[in-house]
Design a protein around this motif. Structure first.
Motif, PDB file in Angstrom:
ATOM      1  N   GLN A   1      -4.961  -0.498  11.007  1.00 49.82           N
ATOM      2  CA  GLN A   1      -5.659   0.158  10.126  1.00 49.82           C
ATOM      3  C   GLN A   1      -5.053   1.669   9.987  1.00 49.82           C
ATOM      4  OE1 GLN A   1      -9.723  -0.847  10.466  1.00 49.82           O
ATOM      5  NE2 GLN A   1      -9.623  -2.290   8.788  1.00 49.82           N
ATOM      6  N   ILE A   2      -5.131   2.302  11.151  1.00 51.56           N
ATOM      7  CA  ILE A   2      -4.821   3.449  11.240  1.00 51.56           C
ATOM      8  C   ILE A   2      -3.423   3.820  11.103  1.00 51.56           C
ATOM      9  CG2 ILE A   2      -4.464   5.487  12.946  1.00 51.56           C
ATOM     10  CD1 ILE A   2      -7.009   4.369  14.656  1.00 51.56           C
ATOM     11  N   LYS A   3      -2.729   3.089  11.362  1.00 48.93           N
ATOM     12  CA  LYS A   3      -0.980   3.280  10.974  1.00 48.93           C
ATOM     13  C   LYS A   3      -0.918   2.811   9.579  1.00 48.93           C
ATOM     14  CE  LYS A   3       0.802   1.230  15.459  1.00 48.93           C
ATOM     15  NZ  LYS A   3       1.477   0.102  15.824  1.00 48.93           N
ATOM     16  N   GLU A   4      -1.547   1.875   8.806  1.00 48.23           N
ATOM     17  CA  GLU A   4      -1.513   1.680   7.416  1.00 48.23           C
ATOM     18  C   GLU A   4      -1.668   3.138   6.429  1.00 48.23           C
ATOM     19  OE1 GLU A   4      -3.592  -1.584   6.562  1.00 48.23           O
ATOM     20  OE2 GLU A   4      -2.167  -3.218   7.336  1.00 48.23           O
ATOM     21  N   ARG A   5      -2.749   3.571   7.010  1.00 45.79           N
ATOM     22  CA  ARG A   5      -3.036   4.698   6.297  1.00 45.79           C
ATOM     23  C   ARG A   5      -2.422   6.086   6.236  1.00 45.79           C
ATOM     24  NH1 ARG A   5      -6.572   0.798   6.879  1.00 45.79           N
ATOM     25  NH2 ARG A   5      -8.203   0.117   5.323  1.00 45.79           N
ATOM     26  N   GLN A   6      -1.875   6.353   7.358  1.00 43.09           N
ATOM     27  CA  GLN A   6      -1.069   7.471   7.488  1.00 43.09           C
ATOM     28  C   GLN A   6      -0.118   7.846   6.370  1.00 43.09           C
ATOM     29  OE1 GLN A   6       0.925   6.588  11.199  1.00 43.09           O
ATOM     30  NE2 GLN A   6      -0.756   7.556  12.380  1.00 43.09           N
ATOM     31  N   GLY A   7      -0.712   8.829   5.700  1.00 41.52           N
ATOM     32  CA  GLY A   7      -0.024   9.399   4.399  1.00 41.52           C
ATOM     33  C   GLY A   7      -0.524   8.965   3.106  1.00 41.52           C
ATOM     34  N   THR A   8      -1.265   7.879   3.163  1.00 44.38           N
ATOM     35  CA  THR A   8      -1.669   7.380   1.753  1.00 44.38           C
ATOM     36  C   THR A   8      -3.094   7.279   1.718  1.00 44.38           C
ATOM     37  OG1 THR A   8      -1.730   5.029   2.816  1.00 44.38           O
ATOM     38  CG2 THR A   8       0.427   5.790   1.828  1.00 44.38           C
TER      39      THR A   8
ATOM     40  N   THR B   1     -10.566   5.590   3.632  1.00 39.45           N
ATOM     41  CA  THR B   1     -10.502   4.852   2.414  1.00 39.45           C
ATOM     42  C   THR B   1      -9.338   3.833   2.395  1.00 39.45           C
ATOM     43  OG1 THR B   1      -8.740   6.367   1.542  1.00 39.45           O
ATOM     44  CG2 THR B   1     -11.036   6.966   0.968  1.00 39.45           C
ATOM     45  N   SER B   2      -9.391   2.816   1.550  1.00 44.63           N
ATOM     46  CA  SER B   2      -8.582   1.659   1.347  1.00 44.63           C
ATOM     47  C   SER B   2      -8.086   1.660  -0.012  1.00 44.63           C
ATOM     48  CB  SER B   2      -9.385   0.422   1.801  1.00 44.63           C
ATOM     49  OG  SER B   2      -9.685   0.376   3.311  1.00 44.63           O
ATOM     50  N   ASP B   3      -7.053   1.023  -0.173  1.00 44.56           N
ATOM     51  CA  ASP B   3      -6.734   0.624  -1.496  1.00 44.56           C
ATOM     52  C   ASP B   3      -7.625  -0.449  -2.176  1.00 44.56           C
ATOM     53  OD1 ASP B   3      -4.551   2.069  -1.176  1.00 44.56           O
ATOM     54  OD2 ASP B   3      -3.139   0.484  -0.596  1.00 44.56           O
ATOM     55  N   SER B   4      -7.948   0.026  -3.463  1.00 45.87           N
ATOM     56  CA  SER B   4      -9.013  -0.899  -4.220  1.00 45.87           C
ATOM     57  C   SER B   4      -8.519  -2.051  -4.780  1.00 45.87           C
ATOM     58  CB  SER B   4      -9.863   0.002  -5.242  1.00 45.87           C
ATOM     59  OG  SER B   4      -9.010   0.469  -6.510  1.00 45.87           O
ATOM     60  N   GLY B   5      -7.247  -2.258  -5.046  1.00 42.47           N
ATOM     61  CA  GLY B   5      -6.590  -3.378  -5.593  1.00 42.47           C
ATOM     62  C   GLY B   5      -5.287  -3.603  -4.920  1.00 42.47           C
ATOM     63  N   SER B   6      -4.493  -4.520  -5.270  1.00 43.18           N
ATOM     64  CA  SER B   6      -3.383  -4.945  -4.672  1.00 43.18           C
ATOM     65  C   SER B   6      -2.037  -4.539  -5.646  1.00 43.18           C
ATOM     66  CB  SER B   6      -2.970  -6.514  -4.270  1.00 43.18           C
ATOM     67  OG  SER B   6      -3.384  -7.263  -5.614  1.00 43.18           O
ATOM     68  N   TYR B   7      -2.237  -3.949  -6.742  1.00 38.02           N
ATOM     69  CA  TYR B   7      -1.175  -3.524  -7.650  1.00 38.02           C
ATOM     70  C   TYR B   7      -1.293  -1.979  -7.883  1.00 38.02           C
ATOM     71  CZ  TYR B   7      -1.223  -8.355  -8.788  1.00 38.02           C
ATOM     72  OH  TYR B   7      -1.333  -9.816  -8.842  1.00 38.02           O
ATOM     73  N   GLU B   8      -0.160  -1.493  -8.094  1.00 41.09           N
ATOM     74  CA  GLU B   8       0.005  -0.042  -8.104  1.00 41.09           C
ATOM     75  C   GLU B   8      -1.036   0.786  -9.086  1.00 41.09           C
ATOM     76  OE1 GLU B   8       3.873  -2.071  -7.264  1.00 41.09           O
ATOM     77  OE2 GLU B   8       2.435  -2.275  -8.743  1.00 41.09           O
ATOM     78  N   GLY B   9      -1.339   0.019 -10.001  1.00 38.65           N
ATOM     79  CA  GLY B   9      -1.967   0.503 -11.195  1.00 38.65           C
ATOM     80  C   GLY B   9      -3.502   0.806 -10.685  1.00 38.65           C
TER      81      GLY B   9
END
Length: 182
Positions: A57-64, A82-90
Motif C-alpha cells: 500500500q505504501i509503494k502503490e500510493r507514492q506520487g498518486t 487515500t485510495s482510488d475510488s474506482g478502477s477506471y481513470e474517470g
C-alpha cells in the motif's frame, strides 16, 4: 508484533508528529490494522494481514495518493491515506480516505490532527483530487460523528452490505468536496 503504546492516555494532539509513511512503518501499521480486523466490524476483512500488505500500500500510493502516519516518541500511533475510488481513470478526481489509530489513543484530538494533515496534503500537492469519500460501518458511531465534524455528509447507505461476527452490517457512504466544482 510491535510495541503497544501503554501510556497513550497521556498523549495529546500537540505531542504528535505527522509525516509521510515509509516502508519501515509497515509492521506498526499492520499491528494497528490487525487490531481492527480482529476486534471490530470497522473493517470487513476477516483474516489478519501481514506486513507485505502495508508495504504494498505504501509503494502503490507514492506520487498518486497521500499516505501519512502519526508518531509519538518515534512510534507510529496512527495512519491515514487515500485510495482510488474506482478502477477506471474517470474516477481519479475522487479518492476514498481511511484513518486508523492505535486503539489506545482515541479521543485525544489525534485523529483530527491526522485528518487535517491529510486534507492539507491533498490541497497542497494533489490538485486533481476534487472529492473525498469514506465508507463507514453503520454501527461505527464514533467514525460517523468524526466525519460529520470534519465536513462530510452522508450520501447513501447500503443495508446488510457485509457480514462479520455473526451480524449483518450496513455501510454508510460519506462525501466531502475538497476542490469544489463551480
Amino acid at each position: 508484533m510491535t510495541e503497544i503504546i501503554s501510556n497513550a492516555q497521556t498523549i495529546t494532539a500537540d505531542q504528535v508528529n505527522i509525516r509521510e509513511a515509509v516502508l519501515s512503518d509497515a509492521p506498526a501499521l499492520t499491528d494497528i490494522y490487525n487490531y481492527y480486523i480482529q476486534t471490530t466490524t470497522y473493517s470487513f476483512r476477516i483474516d489478519l494481514t501481514d506486513v507485505s500488505l502495508k508495504e504494498e500500500q505504501i509503494k502503490e500510493r507514492q506520487g498518486t495518493n497521500p499516505f501519512l502516519v502519526a508518531t509519538f516518541d518515534d512510534k507510529v500511533i496512527g495512519y491515514a491515506y487515500t485510495s482510488d475510488s474506482g478502477s477506471y481513470e474517470g474516477y481519479s478526481p475522487t479518492k476514498e480516505i481511511s484513518i486508523y489509530l492505535d486503539p489506545h489513543v482515541k479521543a485525544h484530538g489525534i485523529g483530527g490532527k491526522l485528518y487535517h494533515a491529510l486534507e492539507d496534503e491533498i490541497l497542497a500537492n494533489y490538485p486533481a483530487i476534487y472529492k473525498i469519500i469514506s465508507l463507514v460501518t453503520g454501527t461505527n458511531e464514533t467514525s460517523l460523528k468524526f466525519h460529520q465534524k470534519h465536513g462530510f455528509t452522508e450520501y447513501g447507505r447500503c443495508k446488510n452490505m457485509g457480514y462479520k461476527f455473526d451480524q449483518w452490517l450496513d455501510v454508510v457512504y460519506l462525501e466531502k468536496d475538497i476542490h469544489p466544482i463551480h
